[in-house]
Motif scaffolding. Structure first.
Motif: not given
Length: 325
Positions: A1-6, A129-136
């Motif tokens: 598994x790839x490390x550093x998942x942001x 590796x950034x994934x953006x979580x947009x809270x609505x």
């Protein structure tokens, strides 16, 4: 598994970002070494904000003659200004210190909605590796919360919600991202976590099933202090109308995670026109107040980081502890 998942949680203050970030902690997502403490009546379960990173954001905004509740936009391409680089270096060092060996980590600070351009080079340099979580969240619930907590007018709260929400969407567009609706977090937190896990293409260190009891215990009805019916707001003009339309545009993205951005771009253009129509006197008054607050808070941060404060800090903490008993 790839490390550093942001996992980068984006959302206006009082939008439920603390709740979502706290849920991520229940499945083993790393949050950093020092978090702001919970506050009774505001965030009983914690803010889940990295203290050093939030303080750096605050100091950066002060250097830009702004602050978290500034009604004016930041300068054009402010992230390229020379004054910004020391703050970028500090943030990069903090990420390296706390998250370089993390498989999955999360960062939540509403200020990032406006400061996001500064972060893209940091993610790259740190190999994250950034994934953006947009809270609505229903903006009129956010408004009610800001009115109660900060004494803001409805107009100021709506300007802040629109500014943060539009900035977060604009800067994260084209990046890996997930739209999350606050109501779904409250009603079905486990399902929301499974959605994040799947769409971010990672495996939580603790499975949602394994953490199910903690997840259900973390979300309680008392966490929701304000409930509004946005369906009644569309009859109003101006800011309320823009907020209503943007909320439902984001809701559609939360359900489909795809769609046309024409309506969002139209709202952004209307909001820009609204702000550009402010009188010169109003803009100058806001800038003057920004300068006054920046000078005051700048002095506070200088004292806070001074040797005399650092030496006296343990005494203050002991005194604060003793006052509880």
């Amino acid at each position: 598994m790839r490390n550093n998942n942001a996992l980068i949680i984006l959302g206006m203050h009082r939008s439920g970002t603390s709740l979502l970030t706290g849920l991520l902690s229940q499945v083993g997502v790393k949050m950093g070494k020092s978090l702001y403490a919970p506050q009774k009546g505001v965030n009983e379960k914690g803010f889940w904000e990295h203290e050093d990173i939030v303080d750096t954001h605050d100091e950066l905004l002060l250097a830009l003659r702004s602050q978290w509740d500034d009604l004016l936009p930041l300068g054009d391409e402010w992230w390229k200004w020379d004054i910004v680089q020391p703050f970028a270096d500090r943030l990069s060092n903090l990420v390296n210190r706390d998250f370089s060996d993390a498989y999955a980590w999360a960062l939540k600070d509403p200020r990032m909605c406006r400061l996001l351009p500064l972060w893209f080079p940091i993610f790259t340099s740190q190999g994250a590796r950034a994934t953006f979580i947009c809270m609505n969240r229903n903006p009129f619930e956010v408004v009610a919360s800001l009115q109660k907590r900060d004494g803001f007018s409805k107009e100021k709260a709506l300007v802040l919600w629109l500014s943060h929400s539009l900035s977060a969407e604009f800067y994260s567009r084209g990046q890996p991202r997930i739209f999350i609706d606050f109501d779904q977090v409250v009603k079905n937190p486990a399902q929301v976590l499974l959605k994040i896990e799947q769409e971010a293409n990672l495996v939580f260190p603790i499975s949602v099933k394994q953490a199910s009891e903690k997840i259900e215990g973390f979300v309680s009805p008392g966490l929701r202090h304000h409930k509004a019916d946005a369906s009644l707001e569309h009859m109003h003009e101006g800011l309320s109308s823009m907020a209503h339309e943007l909320y439902y545009a984001f809701n559609k993205l939360a359900g489909e995670n795809e769609g046309s951005y024409e309506s969002i771009d139209s709202i952004a253009a209307r909001f820009m026109a609204y702000r550009n129509n402010w009188s010169l006197e109003l803009v100058e008054q806001i800038r003057y107040l920004n300068q006054e607050r920046a000078d005051y808070r700048g002095k506070f941060f200088r004292v806070y980081h001074s040797w005399s404060w650092l030496l006296a800090k343990p005494v203050w903490l002991i005194e604060k502890l003793l006052r509880k008993y």
